[in-house]
Scaffold this active site. Structure first.
Site, mmCIF file in Angstrom:
data_model
loop_
_atom_site.group_PDB
_atom_site.id
_atom_site.type_symbol
_atom_site.label_atom_id
_atom_site.label_comp_id
_atom_site.label_asym_id
_atom_site.label_seq_id
_atom_site.Cartn_x
_atom_site.Cartn_y
_atom_site.Cartn_z
ATOM 1 N N GLU A 125 44.602 28.538 40.008
ATOM 2 C CA GLU A 125 43.907 29.458 40.921
ATOM 3 C C GLU A 125 44.898 30.494 41.443
ATOM 4 O O GLU A 125 46.084 30.225 41.490
ATOM 5 C CB GLU A 125 43.403 28.690 42.172
ATOM 6 C CG GLU A 125 42.520 27.532 41.897
ATOM 7 C CD GLU A 125 42.297 26.677 43.153
ATOM 8 O OE1 GLU A 125 42.985 26.893 44.180
ATOM 9 O OE2 GLU A 125 41.424 25.805 43.089
ATOM 10 N N LYS A 127 47.036 32.431 44.168
ATOM 11 C CA LYS A 127 47.571 32.043 45.474
ATOM 12 C C LYS A 127 47.459 33.273 46.366
ATOM 13 O O LYS A 127 48.215 34.233 46.222
ATOM 14 C CB LYS A 127 49.030 31.600 45.332
ATOM 15 C CG LYS A 127 49.660 31.132 46.627
ATOM 16 C CD LYS A 127 50.978 30.457 46.302
ATOM 17 C CE LYS A 127 51.861 30.115 47.475
ATOM 18 N NZ LYS A 127 51.651 30.703 48.740
ATOM 19 N N ASP A 129 47.713 35.443 49.650
ATOM 20 C CA ASP A 129 48.666 35.462 50.748
ATOM 21 C C ASP A 129 47.939 35.670 52.071
ATOM 22 O O ASP A 129 47.636 36.790 52.461
ATOM 23 C CB ASP A 129 49.676 36.588 50.503
ATOM 24 C CG ASP A 129 51.011 36.251 51.112
ATOM 25 O OD1 ASP A 129 51.167 35.105 51.587
ATOM 26 O OD2 ASP A 129 51.890 37.126 51.104
ATOM 27 N N TYR A 236 39.952 25.987 49.250
ATOM 28 C CA TYR A 236 40.643 25.488 48.061
ATOM 29 C C TYR A 236 40.912 23.985 48.070
ATOM 30 O O TYR A 236 41.424 23.454 47.091
ATOM 31 C CB TYR A 236 41.939 26.250 47.795
ATOM 32 C CG TYR A 236 42.923 26.302 48.969
ATOM 33 C CD1 TYR A 236 43.490 25.154 49.502
ATOM 34 C CD2 TYR A 236 43.290 27.535 49.504
ATOM 35 C CE1 TYR A 236 44.382 25.220 50.556
ATOM 36 C CE2 TYR A 236 44.194 27.611 50.554
ATOM 37 C CZ TYR A 236 44.735 26.446 51.078
ATOM 38 O OH TYR A 236 45.604 26.515 52.115
ATOM 39 N N LYS A 324 55.310 31.368 41.732
ATOM 40 C CA LYS A 324 55.381 32.628 42.467
ATOM 41 C C LYS A 324 55.583 33.820 41.537
ATOM 42 O O LYS A 324 56.262 33.721 40.518
ATOM 43 C CB LYS A 324 56.572 32.580 43.454
ATOM 44 C CG LYS A 324 56.428 31.514 44.532
ATOM 45 C CD LYS A 324 55.455 31.921 45.608
ATOM 46 C CE LYS A 324 56.077 32.576 46.759
ATOM 47 N NZ LYS A 324 56.585 32.055 47.887
ATOM 48 N N CYS A 418 66.639 76.220 45.218
ATOM 49 C CA CYS A 418 66.290 75.407 44.050
ATOM 50 C C CYS A 418 67.560 74.908 43.368
ATOM 51 O O CYS A 418 68.455 75.705 43.061
ATOM 52 C CB CYS A 418 65.474 76.260 43.088
ATOM 53 S SG CYS A 418 65.209 75.463 41.509
ATOM 54 N N CYS A 421 67.748 76.723 39.618
ATOM 55 C CA CYS A 421 68.029 78.152 39.386
ATOM 56 C C CYS A 421 68.625 78.842 40.609
ATOM 57 O O CYS A 421 68.858 80.041 40.579
ATOM 58 C CB CYS A 421 66.759 78.868 38.946
ATOM 59 S SG CYS A 421 65.557 79.045 40.275
ATOM 60 N N CYS A 436 60.237 76.289 44.695
ATOM 61 C CA CYS A 436 61.181 77.266 44.184
ATOM 62 C C CYS A 436 60.418 78.552 43.915
ATOM 63 O O CYS A 436 59.394 78.554 43.251
ATOM 64 C CB CYS A 436 61.797 76.734 42.899
ATOM 65 S SG CYS A 436 62.639 78.008 41.976
ATOM 66 N N CYS A 442 63.286 80.107 36.593
ATOM 67 C CA CYS A 442 63.743 78.739 36.802
ATOM 68 C C CYS A 442 63.454 77.902 35.555
ATOM 69 O O CYS A 442 62.312 77.805 35.110
ATOM 70 C CB CYS A 442 63.003 78.155 38.006
ATOM 71 S SG CYS A 442 63.435 76.468 38.341
HETATM 72 S S1 IVH Z 1 46.520 24.275 47.795
HETATM 73 C C1 IVH Z 1 48.164 20.405 49.215
HETATM 74 N N1 IVH Z 1 45.583 26.489 46.780
HETATM 75 O O1 IVH Z 1 49.824 28.563 49.869
HETATM 76 C C2 IVH Z 1 47.817 21.696 48.635
HETATM 77 N N2 IVH Z 1 47.105 26.630 48.581
HETATM 78 O O2 IVH Z 1 52.654 27.878 49.768
HETATM 79 C C3 IVH Z 1 47.571 22.686 49.656
HETATM 80 N N3 IVH Z 1 47.568 28.926 49.315
HETATM 81 O O3 IVH Z 1 49.787 26.168 52.396
HETATM 82 C C4 IVH Z 1 47.540 24.039 49.173
HETATM 83 N N4 IVH Z 1 46.252 29.905 47.882
HETATM 84 O O4 IVH Z 1 48.311 28.289 52.644
HETATM 85 C C5 IVH Z 1 46.391 25.941 47.701
HETATM 86 N N5 IVH Z 1 44.643 28.387 45.807
HETATM 87 C C6 IVH Z 1 45.436 27.812 46.725
HETATM 88 C C7 IVH Z 1 46.167 28.585 47.642
HETATM 89 C C8 IVH Z 1 47.002 27.963 48.554
HETATM 90 C C9 IVH Z 1 47.080 30.087 48.874
HETATM 91 C C10 IVH Z 1 48.554 28.802 50.413
HETATM 92 C C11 IVH Z 1 48.283 27.697 51.377
HETATM 93 C C12 IVH Z 1 49.452 26.775 51.227
HETATM 94 C C13 IVH Z 1 50.499 27.700 50.751
HETATM 95 C C14 IVH Z 1 51.626 27.007 50.047
#
Ligand code: IVH
Length: 690
Positions: A125, A127, A129, A236, A324, A418, A421, A436, A442
């Site tokens: 999935e 991740k 932020d 999630y 990451k 410039c 030129c 310019c 130029c």
């Molecule tokens: S699972 C025990 N799934 O990333 C597993 N976390 O760096 C718990 N996060 O604390 C996390 N997307 O805040 C999971 N698809 C995803 C996520 C996710 C973002 C965050 C979450 C977690 C942190 C870890």
């Protein structure tokens, strides 16, 4: 043993470094989690954590309950929210930074379970932020929401969470009696930008990124403020549950969706490590197009029975891992600021950087936008700067690290000439860019200008298309417009005459010279248009030609800085400023003189419209017209072939005097210009064959 030995010992050195790192990480954690204002890039923070982990692998004695490797998130002790103890700890995730880390993850899981890496199916999935949040539902009703806090104890944010439209107050279907749903509260990129714009307009705090905006919005003591912030949530995982709802991660996602939650997309069930890595690459490539910020992807062992067996170690589950994306931000040194000249003459500053890897590629240059941007951020050569790269976009400098500035550094002075030129590069009013003024001389702009010069509506030189023009340019034969008219002469003495070039022959060469000769006679308006003065298109060129009539009259007036310029129809202050800037540049005047020497520039002839008595005349309207509007009168005069101007001079033929006419009328009398009444004008403009 003396004191020196004590510190020379590798173990005590490691202990000291460990303590220092823990202190630094704790301080960054407060900035990030409590104040929602990070003071270090994610990549630099991750690097500190990794160093701690490495030291602890070597010296496990240094691991204490306080170590950042054992803690998750932040302590809630000093925050004003009610505390909530999590039914089950909210964990964090271990990080993978490259393919090998991912293979190692598969290897560890396989070894622990006694299976082959190929047997492991993984749910992948994005991740997102944001910040994690636990939602407790009892009998399908939301009863409490909490932040992660330190993973054991979080903050009660129930009132705020109720303001997030993505979070159901009541679940759909038949959920278990107790169900704790975990997920991420986040903000979309576009919503984040809108919010910051509103914040700026209101003079409120500007957020560094969507994550901080989400955190700052969620952790509000007044939920009415949260209600105004565009927060979203995706689910999630689950925490406390009174009855099983799924046997796999994919099943869990489906169940959460059925209860009414949004789940993170795009997700994918991966059968092999290769699938997993392909998914990673795909999400990374699509990253700029996703509506939210993702900082990586998450892999979860799909089988929940296996998840239970794997359990967790320290602050992270063994069954999941975050992979990451390379950091999109980094700090490096600004070595130089170079000024590039674009094809339109715009001077653009470019940052020359100490090369550094950002977002997976090495960056050595970044855009600095314009003069004002450099001044606003006070960017100086030698500064440590934060650079950011999002997707394929050109990297940019987002901030200067002021603490690292050399005391001897000096503010950057943007050049007003410039660099290509040496022509003057003025900044026209209301514009952020310097341009310019030496367009035709130029080198940065000349080829583009030459293309315009020979184009259909300008000199219209047949046989001098883009390709051949470029060829002449490359061979150094045509660098200025005047060179076009000496081409044949240059060719005569050449060891490699045009007829011997590939693609050319005696006939085509002769044809080109003939078509150049054809254009030695040119109409004034075409000539003016061909110069490519900024904002002087065909219409303006015609107006100038009609007003000044001859090349000499025009160029003399321009060099003298004729005030009448702005009185000419359609020429406002901005256009006038561009024309003035062109003539203020001595290079251009020299070029014009040179060019004019090769040409016969025909005086402007008014197109006679029928036999109107106004045809070819220069007319000024003054005072209030009562029979027709000023606009209609002008249009009618022009239709008759007259040239309407705004100020009276000796060249004016008629001044049409309306009611309450003042100084222009007086001037007309002084110059002996014929005065017309409105009625006279009406009659004259109606006679003739219109
Ligand atoms: S699972 C025990 N799934 O990333 C597993 N976390 O760096 C718990 N996060 O604390 C996390 N997307 O805040 C999971 N698809 C995803 C996520 C996710 C973002 C965050 C979450 C977690 C942190 C870890």
């Amino acid at each position: 043993m003396n004191a020196g030995d004590l510190f020379d010992n590798p173990q005590s050195r490691a202990a000291m470094r460990h303590a220092e790192l823990c202190r630094q990480i704790a301080a960054h954690d407060v900035a990030y989690h409590v104040n929602d204002a990070p003071d270090i890039s994610d990549a630099a923070y991750d690097a500190l954590r990794r160093e701690v982990e490495e030291i602890e692998v070597q010296y496990p004695d240094l691991i204490t309950p306080d170590s950042p490797t054992q803690r998750v998130g932040y302590s809630t002790k000093s925050t004003p929210f009610q505390k909530v103890v999590h039914s089950r700890p909210m964990l964090s995730l271990g990080n993978a930074f490259d393919d090998q880390d991912v293979r190692d993850f598969y290897g560890r899981v396989a070894k622990f379970l006694g299976v082959q890496p190929d047997d492991i199916v993984v749910m992948a999935e994005p991740k997102i932020d944001g910040l994690s949040c636990a939602l407790r539902y009892e009998d399908g009703i939301l009863v409490r929401a909490a932040t992660r806090g330190d993973g054991v104890e979080g903050e009660d944010i129930t009132a705020n969470v109720l303001q997030i439209p993505d979070i159901p107050r009541q679940l759909k279907g038949t959920p278990p009696k107790v169900l704790e749903v975990r997920g991420e509260v986040y903000m979309r990129r576009a919503d984040f930008q809108d919010l910051n714009m509103r914040q700026q307009a209101a003079g409120d705090k500007i957020f560094a990124n969507p994550r901080n905006a989400a955190a700052g919005s969620l952790r509000q003591l007044d939920s009415r403020i949260t209600a105004l912030r565009p927060l979203r949530f995706f689910a999630y995982a689950v925490g406390d549950v009174s009855g099983a709802i799924a046997t796999s991660q994919s099943g869990l996602r489906q169940a959460l969706a059925d209860f009414g939650f949004t789940i993170s997309m795009p997700a994918q069930l991966c059968e092999t490590v290769a699938d997993t890595l392909a998914y990673y690459t795909e999400v990374m490539q699509n990253r700029p197009d996703l509506p939210f910020e993702v900082d990586g992807v998450v892999y979860k062992v799909n089988d929940m029975a296996w998840q239970d067996r794997l359990g967790s170690v320290g602050r992270a589950p063994r069954w999941a891992m975050a992979h990451k994306f390379p950091a999109e931000q980094a700090v490096t040194i600004l070595r130089d600021i170079q000024i590039q000249v674009g094809r339109t003459g715009a001077l653009t500053p470019v940052a020359i950087l100490e090369p550094i890897a950002v977002g997976g590629v090495v960056v050595a240059r970044a855009t600095l936008h314009n003069e004002d941007e450099i001044a606003r951020k006070d960017i100086r050569i030698g500064d440590h700067v934060m650079i950011e790269r999002a997707g394929d976009v050109i990297p940019k400098i987002t901030a200067v690290i002021m603490e690292k500035r050399e005391p001897s550094s000096i503010p950057f002075v943007f050049p007003d000439h410039c660099p290509v030129c040496q022509s003057y590069a003025p900044r026209v009013e209301d514009e952020v860019v310097r341009r310019c003024a030496g367009g035709l001389v130029c080198a940065a702009q000349a080829l583009e200008r030459l293309r315009h010069f020979v184009s259909r509506d300008a000199f219209d030189i047949v046989g001098l298309g883009e390709k051949s023009l470029e060829e002449f340019w490359d061979r150094g034969l045509i660098r200025t417009p005047a060179d076009i008219f000496t081409l044949q002469e240059q060719d005569k003495g050449s060891l490699t005459p045009l007829r011997s070039w590939p693609g050319w022959g005696p006939q085509s060469a002769q044809k080109l010279f003939a078509s150049i000769d054809d254009r030695r006679n040119i109409a004034l308006d075409r000539f003016i248009y061909a110069l490519g003065i900024r904002q002087v298109g065909q219409v303006t060129a015609k107006r100038l030609a009609a007003y000044y009539r001859s090349y000499t009259a025009w160029s003399d007036a321009m060099i003298a800085g004729d005030d009448a310029l702005q009185s000419i129809q359609d020429i406002g202050p901005a256009v006038a400023a561009d024309i003035t800037a062109f003539f203020a540049e001595p290079n251009n005047v020299a070029l014009l003189t040179d060019l004019a020497g090769h040409l016969t520039i025909a005086d402007h002839v008014m197109v006679a419209r029928g036999d109107s008595p106004l045809s070819g005349k220069t007319i000024v309207f003054t005072g209030t017209l009562t029979l027709i509007t000023r606009d209609e009168a002008k249009a009618r005069a022009e239709k008759c072939g007259a040239n309407v101007t705004g100020s009276v001079s000796r060249k004016t033929d008629y001044v049409v005097v309306g009611a309450d006419a003042g100084s222009k009328r007086a001037k007309a009398i002084e110059f002996g210009v014929t005065l017309l009444s409105e009625e006279d004008f009406r009659d004259m403009s109606q006679s003739g064959t219109l």
